[in-house]
Design a protein around this motif. Structure first.
Motif, PDB file in Angstrom:
ATOM      1  N   ASN A   1       0.817  -1.209   0.000  1.00 43.95           N
ATOM      2  CA  ASN A   1       0.000   0.000   0.000  1.00 43.95           C
ATOM      3  C   ASN A   1       0.858   1.269   0.000  1.00 43.95           C
ATOM      4  O   ASN A   1       0.473   2.295  -0.580  1.00 43.95           O
ATOM      5  CB  ASN A   1      -0.946  -0.003   1.201  1.00 43.95           C
ATOM      6  CG  ASN A   1      -2.079  -0.988   1.021  1.00 43.95           C
ATOM      7  OD1 ASN A   1      -2.510  -1.267  -0.096  1.00 43.95           O
ATOM      8  ND2 ASN A   1      -2.560  -1.554   2.118  1.00 43.95           N
ATOM      9  N   TYR A   2       2.002   1.193   0.636  1.00 40.66           N
ATOM     10  CA  TYR A   2       2.913   2.337   0.615  1.00 40.66           C
ATOM     11  C   TYR A   2       3.332   2.656  -0.825  1.00 40.66           C
ATOM     12  O   TYR A   2       3.287   3.812  -1.261  1.00 40.66           O
ATOM     13  CB  TYR A   2       4.141   2.023   1.468  1.00 40.66           C
ATOM     14  CG  TYR A   2       5.232   3.068   1.384  1.00 40.66           C
ATOM     15  CD1 TYR A   2       5.231   4.164   2.230  1.00 40.66           C
ATOM     16  CD2 TYR A   2       6.263   2.952   0.443  1.00 40.66           C
ATOM     17  CE1 TYR A   2       6.225   5.127   2.148  1.00 40.66           C
ATOM     18  CE2 TYR A   2       7.260   3.911   0.356  1.00 40.66           C
ATOM     19  CZ  TYR A   2       7.244   4.998   1.208  1.00 40.66           C
ATOM     20  OH  TYR A   2       8.224   5.949   1.123  1.00 40.66           O
ATOM     21  N   TRP A   3       3.740   1.605  -1.554  1.00 39.21           N
ATOM     22  CA  TRP A   3       4.172   1.843  -2.926  1.00 39.21           C
ATOM     23  C   TRP A   3       3.013   2.212  -3.846  1.00 39.21           C
ATOM     24  O   TRP A   3       3.186   3.006  -4.787  1.00 39.21           O
ATOM     25  CB  TRP A   3       4.910   0.607  -3.444  1.00 39.21           C
ATOM     26  CG  TRP A   3       6.296   0.523  -2.886  1.00 39.21           C
ATOM     27  CD1 TRP A   3       6.729  -0.276  -1.861  1.00 39.21           C
ATOM     28  CD2 TRP A   3       7.417   1.301  -3.294  1.00 39.21           C
ATOM     29  NE1 TRP A   3       8.048  -0.041  -1.599  1.00 39.21           N
ATOM     30  CE2 TRP A   3       8.511   0.920  -2.458  1.00 39.21           C
ATOM     31  CE3 TRP A   3       7.615   2.277  -4.259  1.00 39.21           C
ATOM     32  CZ2 TRP A   3       9.772   1.490  -2.588  1.00 39.21           C
ATOM     33  CZ3 TRP A   3       8.877   2.837  -4.393  1.00 39.21           C
ATOM     34  CH2 TRP A   3       9.935   2.446  -3.559  1.00 39.21           C
ATOM     35  N   LEU A   4       1.846   1.681  -3.583  1.00 42.52           N
ATOM     36  CA  LEU A   4       0.676   2.099  -4.362  1.00 42.52           C
ATOM     37  C   LEU A   4       0.373   3.587  -4.138  1.00 42.52           C
ATOM     38  O   LEU A   4      -0.001   4.300  -5.068  1.00 42.52           O
ATOM     39  CB  LEU A   4      -0.547   1.256  -3.980  1.00 42.52           C
ATOM     40  CG  LEU A   4      -0.701  -0.073  -4.712  1.00 42.52           C
ATOM     41  CD1 LEU A   4      -1.839  -0.874  -4.102  1.00 42.52           C
ATOM     42  CD2 LEU A   4      -0.941   0.149  -6.203  1.00 42.52           C
ATOM     43  N   THR A   5       0.547   4.024  -2.905  1.00 40.07           N
ATOM     44  CA  THR A   5       0.359   5.450  -2.616  1.00 40.07           C
ATOM     45  C   THR A   5       1.277   6.292  -3.491  1.00 40.07           C
ATOM     46  O   THR A   5       0.856   7.273  -4.111  1.00 40.07           O
ATOM     47  CB  THR A   5       0.651   5.730  -1.127  1.00 40.07           C
ATOM     48  OG1 THR A   5      -0.279   5.003  -0.318  1.00 40.07           O
ATOM     49  CG2 THR A   5       0.535   7.211  -0.820  1.00 40.07           C
ATOM     50  N   LYS A   6       2.534   5.917  -3.539  1.00 39.35           N
ATOM     51  CA  LYS A   6       3.505   6.666  -4.357  1.00 39.35           C
ATOM     52  C   LYS A   6       3.110   6.649  -5.831  1.00 39.35           C
ATOM     53  O   LYS A   6       3.178   7.672  -6.532  1.00 39.35           O
ATOM     54  CB  LYS A   6       4.903   6.078  -4.186  1.00 39.35           C
ATOM     55  CG  LYS A   6       5.965   6.831  -5.003  1.00 39.35           C
ATOM     56  CD  LYS A   6       7.315   6.185  -4.893  1.00 39.35           C
ATOM     57  CE  LYS A   6       8.369   7.004  -5.661  1.00 39.35           C
ATOM     58  NZ  LYS A   6       8.034   7.220  -7.083  1.00 39.35           N
TER      59      LYS A   6
ATOM     60  N   ALA B   1      -4.522   8.323  -3.966  1.00 37.26           N
ATOM     61  CA  ALA B   1      -3.280   8.145  -3.220  1.00 37.26           C
ATOM     62  C   ALA B   1      -3.518   8.302  -1.722  1.00 37.26           C
ATOM     63  O   ALA B   1      -3.045   7.504  -0.902  1.00 37.26           O
ATOM     64  CB  ALA B   1      -2.232   9.149  -3.698  1.00 37.26           C
ATOM     65  N   LEU B   2      -4.264   9.338  -1.357  1.00 34.21           N
ATOM     66  CA  LEU B   2      -4.533   9.571   0.061  1.00 34.21           C
ATOM     67  C   LEU B   2      -5.455   8.497   0.644  1.00 34.21           C
ATOM     68  O   LEU B   2      -5.346   8.154   1.821  1.00 34.21           O
ATOM     69  CB  LEU B   2      -5.140  10.964   0.243  1.00 34.21           C
ATOM     70  CG  LEU B   2      -4.183  12.135  -0.021  1.00 34.21           C
ATOM     71  CD1 LEU B   2      -4.934  13.453  -0.005  1.00 34.21           C
ATOM     72  CD2 LEU B   2      -3.051  12.148   1.002  1.00 34.21           C
ATOM     73  N   LYS B   3      -6.351   7.992  -0.186  1.00 33.14           N
ATOM     74  CA  LYS B   3      -7.238   6.914   0.278  1.00 33.14           C
ATOM     75  C   LYS B   3      -6.425   5.665   0.632  1.00 33.14           C
ATOM     76  O   LYS B   3      -6.656   5.035   1.674  1.00 33.14           O
ATOM     77  CB  LYS B   3      -8.259   6.587  -0.810  1.00 33.14           C
ATOM     78  CG  LYS B   3      -9.257   5.512  -0.416  1.00 33.14           C
ATOM     79  CD  LYS B   3     -10.264   5.267  -1.538  1.00 33.14           C
ATOM     80  CE  LYS B   3     -11.255   4.176  -1.147  1.00 33.14           C
ATOM     81  NZ  LYS B   3     -12.240   3.929  -2.233  1.00 33.14           N
ATOM     82  N   VAL B   4      -5.468   5.316  -0.232  1.00 33.26           N
ATOM     83  CA  VAL B   4      -4.625   4.152   0.041  1.00 33.26           C
ATOM     84  C   VAL B   4      -3.685   4.447   1.201  1.00 33.26           C
ATOM     85  O   VAL B   4      -3.445   3.584   2.061  1.00 33.26           O
ATOM     86  CB  VAL B   4      -3.829   3.767  -1.225  1.00 33.26           C
ATOM     87  CG1 VAL B   4      -2.880   2.606  -0.919  1.00 33.26           C
ATOM     88  CG2 VAL B   4      -4.779   3.385  -2.355  1.00 33.26           C
ATOM     89  N   ALA B   5      -3.170   5.680   1.253  1.00 33.09           N
ATOM     90  CA  ALA B   5      -2.234   6.053   2.331  1.00 33.09           C
ATOM     91  C   ALA B   5      -2.871   5.882   3.708  1.00 33.09           C
ATOM     92  O   ALA B   5      -2.186   5.573   4.683  1.00 33.09           O
ATOM     93  CB  ALA B   5      -1.772   7.492   2.140  1.00 33.09           C
TER      94      ALA B   5
END
Length: 521
Positions: A99-104, A115-119
């Motif tokens: 999830n961290y890398w998906l955010t990026k 991005a903020l939703k996943v973060a």
């Protein structure tokens, strides 16, 4: 029995050999990744991403495959692989990293909200520092304050969005800063003002007495004590209102020193007055009244940082080109915006027509209305610039009948009765608004007409017609004649001058009272 045992041992040995092969392949792929040979690493990890009972590495291989793709700039490939991991291995113990890398990756692709939703799902303590740096970097790249405000609406506790917004607001000129919003952000998120606010609004300086310089064409050399109306009577009326307001403010403990300069409506004389050192001590300059004299005054005000209210009777935006010049009258753009807000709040049917004239000011007002109306959910079904040649089309649109009663009175129209909520007329051209009013009166339905206060100076239309057709006017100069404030002003003016205050005396009084209240705060 011995054959079965042999077969079992053979299968076990194959599985062990296969597992050893997977370990070897994974180590080789990992070495390629750590050696920054990302293309080769992707090729090596690819077969290991396929599920196999003997393969203990599909999750890790998929993870490193995605990381390799990201290093090569294949953001979409990386994102798809991370999403595949989430789908196939939802309980994997490294999902926080995914999830961290998906955010990026969502940030990289400009999908801020996703991005903020996943973060929000990344809660691991070891990842928080990196996550904060990601948010600070990407949110800090946003240059539109409205986008950041929308982010804070969806994620009101997002400190990095607040930080980015404060930095943008803090770069605006002092007179345009949203100070209340800035203070809220600083307090709520404990943000460092000195690092994020590049342009500090000047702190107020309080005085016992404030100097107000009036720079107007008093034409003192031509005045005589006769009761005849002077050719610059409106200037003298403004001055009478200013003096009366200064006297009223003095009784409230607010002291204004009114200093009058007669520029005789001369640009050359205006420059000579500005050259006098004493004018630099003024706290505010009111005037001049005409464009040709305004330019040197505006330059002087900017150089010396003196507030200037050029022509309080005008709403020309050219009179307010810098942080130290102001308008007393609302601009045409402001009139359009406020009219749209009034329609959105007070008119039940949220659809309207817009008619405007050929002048620039009409166009500015109309398009400001349309833009704000659409933002507020009011549907502008039709807008038209009206010329003399096409003005008849207003009545065609409004009163083209489709049904009549037995006496030939229209019962229904091409534009159905009560199908429209309002008509905004961005013009003081009598040809335009008279046709709109006549059309609405003929229809006898619930359309609300929004117009301008200048219509009241037109004696060709009976005021009763305005009332019958539900006309509402944008009237920044409206005075409630029975209000306590106006009654008191009128009484004082009559006592001092022996006559009723006119439009310009009232203007001078209002402007000075406003200045006095500003100085006191």
């Amino acid at each position: 029995m011995s054959k079965f045992l042999f077969l079992l041992l053979f299968v076990v040995s194959l599985l062990q050999a296969s597992a050893q092969d997977f370990h070897k392949q994974f180590k080789q792929a990992k070495d390629l990744y750590e050696g920054k040979q990302y293309s080769a690493a992707m090729a090596a990890f690819k077969p290991l991403t396929v599920y196999d009972q003997a393969n203990p590495f599909p999750e890790y291989a998929s993870f490193y495959y995605a990381l390799s793709a990201n290093q090569l700039g294949y953001g979409s490939v990386a994102k798809d692989m991370f999403l595949q991991i989430k789908k196939l291995y939802p309980t994997w113990d490294q999902m926080q990293e995914v999830n961290y890398w998906l955010t990026k990756l969502y940030f990289d692709q400009g999908d801020i909200f996703q991005a903020l939703k996943v973060a929000a799902t990344v809660t691991g303590p070891s990842l928080q520092t990196g996550l904060t740096e990601l948010k600070r970097y990407y949110l800090g790249k946003i240059t539109d304050s409205e986008t950041l405000k929308m982010v804070l609406e969806d994620y009101p506790e997002e400190r990095e969005a607040g930080r980015a917004l404060l930095k943008i607001l803090g770069q605006q000129p002092a007179h345009l800063q949203e100070t209340s919003m800035m203070e809220l952000l600083i307090t709520k998120f404990n943000l460092p003002r000195e690092k994020l606010v590049a342009v500090e609004a000047p702190k107020p300086v309080f005085k016992d007495t404030y100097r107000v310089a009036l720079l107007m064409p008093f034409l003192a050399a031509t005045l005589d004590p006769s009761p005849v109306v002077k050719r610059n009577q409106f200037v003298l009326d403004i001055y009478d209102g200013v003096k009366l307001a200064a006297d009223s403010l003095r009784k409230q403990g607010i002291n204004l020193e009114i200093v009058a300069y007669d520029n005789e409506r001369s640009p050359e004389l205006t420059r000579k007055i500005l050259a006098q050192p004493e004018l630099k001590s003024a706290d505010v300059i009111v005037g001049p009244l005409f464009p040709e004299e305004a330019k040197p005054v505006l330059e002087f005000a900017l150089t010396n940082q003196i507030g200037t209210l050029v022509n309080p009777a005008s709403n020309t935006i050219d009179f307010a080109p810098h942080p130290f010049s102001f308008l007393f009258q609302p601009s045409h753009e402001t009139l359009g915006i406020r009219s749209a807000e009034w329609v959105a709040e007070h008119v039940r049917r949220k659809n309207c027509l817009v008619y405007y004239g050929e002048t620039v000011k009409d166009s500015v007002m109309a398009f400001a209305f349309i833009k704000r109306a659409l933002e507020l959910g009011v549907k502008v079904v039709y807008a038209e610039e009206v010329h003399k040649e096409n003005s008849a089309g207003i009545l065609t649109n409004l009163v083209s009948a489709t049904e009549y009663d037995e006496w030939k009175n229209p019962l229904q129209f091409k534009l159905k009765k009560d199908s429209l909520g309002s008509i905004f007329v961005a013009s003081d051209n009598e040809l335009i608004y008279s046709k709109v009013i006549n059309g609405v009166e003929t229809r006898k339905d619930s359309i609300v007409v929004i117009g301008q206060e200048t219509w009241l100076t037109d004696t060709s239309i009976d005021y009763a017609k305005f009332e019958r057709t539900q006309v509402s006017l944008a009237a920044p100069n409206y005075h409630a004649l029975n209000s306590p404030a106006y009654t008191q002003f009128r009484k004082k003016f009559i006592q001092k001058h022996g006559l009723m205050p006119g439009e310009y005396a009232t203007l001078g009084y209002e402007v000075t009272m406003m200045l006095g209240q500003f100085f006191s705060k």
